[in-house]
Motif scaffolding. Structure first.
Motif, PDB file in Angstrom:
ATOM      1  N   HIS A 139      33.772  39.270  33.111  1.00 41.96           N
ATOM      2  CA  HIS A 139      33.521  37.806  33.721  1.00 41.96           C
ATOM      3  C   HIS A 139      34.435  37.590  35.426  1.00 41.96           C
ATOM      4  CE1 HIS A 139      32.242  37.752  29.369  1.00 41.96           C
ATOM      5  NE2 HIS A 139      31.402  37.981  29.732  1.00 41.96           N
ATOM      6  N   HIS A 140      32.650  36.951  35.824  1.00 39.30           N
ATOM      7  CA  HIS A 140      33.773  36.634  37.401  1.00 39.30           C
ATOM      8  C   HIS A 140      35.388  35.534  36.804  1.00 39.30           C
ATOM      9  CE1 HIS A 140      34.058  34.719  41.315  1.00 39.30           C
ATOM     10  NE2 HIS A 140      33.611  33.607  41.245  1.00 39.30           N
ATOM     11  N   ASP A 141      36.140  35.605  37.479  1.00 34.59           N
ATOM     12  CA  ASP A 141      37.609  34.468  37.564  1.00 34.59           C
ATOM     13  C   ASP A 141      38.514  35.916  38.473  1.00 34.59           C
ATOM     14  OD1 ASP A 141      38.901  36.683  36.420  1.00 34.59           O
ATOM     15  OD2 ASP A 141      38.238  34.974  34.589  1.00 34.59           O
ATOM     16  N   ASP A 142      39.093  34.588  39.002  1.00 41.93           N
ATOM     17  CA  ASP A 142      40.766  35.130  39.469  1.00 41.93           C
ATOM     18  C   ASP A 142      41.344  36.555  38.746  1.00 41.93           C
ATOM     19  OD1 ASP A 142      42.107  34.637  37.589  1.00 41.93           O
ATOM     20  OD2 ASP A 142      42.734  32.935  38.623  1.00 41.93           O
ATOM     21  N   ARG A 143      41.421  37.102  37.645  1.00 41.83           N
ATOM     22  CA  ARG A 143      41.540  38.181  37.522  1.00 41.83           C
ATOM     23  C   ARG A 143      40.451  39.096  36.962  1.00 41.83           C
ATOM     24  NH1 ARG A 143      42.888  37.671  32.708  1.00 41.83           N
ATOM     25  NH2 ARG A 143      43.973  39.675  32.751  1.00 41.83           N
ATOM     26  N   ALA A 144      39.328  39.119  37.491  1.00 40.62           N
ATOM     27  CA  ALA A 144      38.144  40.290  37.117  1.00 40.62           C
ATOM     28  C   ALA A 144      38.736  41.076  37.693  1.00 40.62           C
ATOM     29  CB  ALA A 144      36.954  39.536  38.062  1.00 40.62           C
ATOM     30  N   LEU A 145      38.900  41.762  39.346  1.00 41.25           N
ATOM     31  CA  LEU A 145      39.006  42.593  39.639  1.00 41.25           C
ATOM     32  C   LEU A 145      40.534  43.840  38.842  1.00 41.25           C
ATOM     33  CD1 LEU A 145      39.324  41.636  43.515  1.00 41.25           C
ATOM     34  CD2 LEU A 145      37.341  43.463  42.260  1.00 41.25           C
ATOM     35  N   ASP A 146      41.385  42.979  38.621  1.00 38.62           N
ATOM     36  CA  ASP A 146      42.617  43.583  37.196  1.00 38.62           C
ATOM     37  C   ASP A 146      41.578  44.249  36.216  1.00 38.62           C
ATOM     38  OD1 ASP A 146      44.239  42.768  39.211  1.00 38.62           O
ATOM     39  OD2 ASP A 146      44.751  40.734  37.950  1.00 38.62           O
ATOM     40  N   ARG A 147      40.970  43.680  35.644  1.00 35.47           N
ATOM     41  CA  ARG A 147      39.963  43.833  34.416  1.00 35.47           C
ATOM     42  C   ARG A 147      39.160  44.906  34.923  1.00 35.47           C
ATOM     43  NH1 ARG A 147      39.832  38.614  32.936  1.00 35.47           N
ATOM     44  NH2 ARG A 147      37.758  38.110  33.504  1.00 35.47           N
ATOM     45  N   MET A 148      38.958  44.886  35.928  1.00 33.54           N
ATOM     46  CA  MET A 148      37.680  45.955  36.431  1.00 33.54           C
ATOM     47  C   MET A 148      38.863  47.006  36.614  1.00 33.54           C
ATOM     48  SD  MET A 148      35.311  44.512  39.317  1.00 33.54           S
ATOM     49  CE  MET A 148      34.458  46.096  39.429  1.00 33.54           C
ATOM     50  N   GLU A 149      39.961  47.533  37.614  1.00 28.35           N
ATOM     51  CA  GLU A 149      40.751  48.755  37.646  1.00 28.35           C
ATOM     52  C   GLU A 149      41.478  49.188  36.203  1.00 28.35           C
ATOM     53  OE1 GLU A 149      43.412  50.375  39.262  1.00 28.35           O
ATOM     54  OE2 GLU A 149      42.146  49.745  40.763  1.00 28.35           O
ATOM     55  N   GLN A 150      41.693  48.116  35.347  1.00 28.37           N
ATOM     56  CA  GLN A 150      41.772  48.728  33.774  1.00 28.37           C
ATOM     57  C   GLN A 150      40.606  49.295  32.954  1.00 28.37           C
ATOM     58  OE1 GLN A 150      42.918  45.157  31.507  1.00 28.37           O
ATOM     59  NE2 GLN A 150      44.763  44.678  32.699  1.00 28.37           N
ATOM     60  N   PHE A 151      39.192  48.863  32.731  1.00 23.83           N
ATOM     61  CA  PHE A 151      38.365  49.705  32.674  1.00 23.83           C
ATOM     62  C   PHE A 151      38.057  50.770  33.080  1.00 23.83           C
ATOM     63  CE2 PHE A 151      38.473  46.258  30.170  1.00 23.83           C
ATOM     64  CZ  PHE A 151      37.791  47.111  28.391  1.00 23.83           C
ATOM     65  N   GLY A 152      38.247  51.148  34.494  1.00 20.50           N
ATOM     66  CA  GLY A 152      37.671  51.941  35.695  1.00 20.50           C
ATOM     67  C   GLY A 152      37.380  53.636  35.187  1.00 20.50           C
ATOM     68  N   GLN A 153      38.446  54.039  34.454  1.00 19.73           N
ATOM     69  CA  GLN A 153      38.277  55.476  34.045  1.00 19.73           C
ATOM     70  C   GLN A 153      37.185  55.542  32.456  1.00 19.73           C
ATOM     71  OE1 GLN A 153      38.734  57.665  35.795  1.00 19.73           O
ATOM     72  NE2 GLN A 153      40.376  57.226  37.572  1.00 19.73           N
TER      73      GLN A 153
END
Length: 218
Positions: free
Chosen positions: A108-122
């Motif tokens: 979900h789009h918010d100021d922490r979205a990129l951090d969550r993407m980093e966690q799920f990348g693999q």
């Protein structure tokens, strides 16, 4: 660019979507105004002329158990599981092993979205960026600030994962979104009239996407 028509919740919806050019057919198994049951999906798909071999079925889940999702995958013959809640990377990895399907994670789009993407990348096979309201996990019909889309695409591609955009996409604004060149788009309300899939809106959406794709290759 890939197209996903989501939130199918009747036989007529399924007929319209399976006869479209959509690459993905979505069903919502979480609590929602478009919620369906696995057995219903099984029956609807059995009643339509077999969907294109290029079309894959996607099940949308929000904080469900592995057991619930596994049953839905089996009964509804799902190809992809889309996690829309607060699921963890470990949960996604376990789901892939148990269900033997691709797993997408909604961010979900918010100021922490990129951090969550980093966690799920693999852990997952694709990202889907969506809007969220206080009352709903998705399906709000409202777009987020698309100027952020390039950042999401860049992050997804750093893991060699595709990035889909959802939330408020419709016939009138899809060209604006396509300027950012996402890997795919996800629509529900944007192709509906009175909560029913509208075949003419689907056709118009497909035509605009094709025109844009053709223009981009020249």
């Amino acid at each position: 660019m890939k197209i996903k028509f989501c939130g199918n919740h009747s036989l007529l919806d399924v007929k319209n979507t399976t006869s479209s050019d959509a690459h993905y057919i979505g069903f919502v198994f979480a609590k929602s105004k478009r919620q369906v049951k696995p057995k219903e999906v099984q029956q609807w798909l059995a009643q339509v002329e077999h969907k294109s071999s290029k079309q894959r079925t996607v099940g949308v889940f929000v904080n469900n158990t592995v057991e619930f999702i596994e049953q839905a995958v089996r009964v509804a013959s799902l190809d992809i599981v889309q996690l829309h809640g607060t699921e963890t990377p470990a949960f996604a990895e376990r789901l892939k092993k148990v269900c033997d399907v691709d797993v997408w994670k909604v961010i979900h789009h918010d100021d922490r979205a990129l951090d969550r993407m980093e966690q799920f990348g693999q852990s997952i096979d694709a990202f889907l960026i969506d809007n969220k309201s206080e009352r709903a996990w998705g399906g709000t019909g409202k777009a987020f600030d698309w100027s952020f889309v390039p950042r999401y695409i860049k992050k997804a591609h750093s893991f060699q994962k595709p990035c889909f955009i959802a939330g408020g996409v419709n016939v009138m604004n899809v060209r604006d979104l396509m300027k950012y060149q996402p890997d795919g788009i996800d629509l529900a309300s944007g192709i509906e009239t009175n909560l029913k899939k509208n075949k003419q809106k689907m056709i118009e959406l497909q035509e605009r996407v094709k025109l844009n794709d053709n223009y981009g290759t020249k």
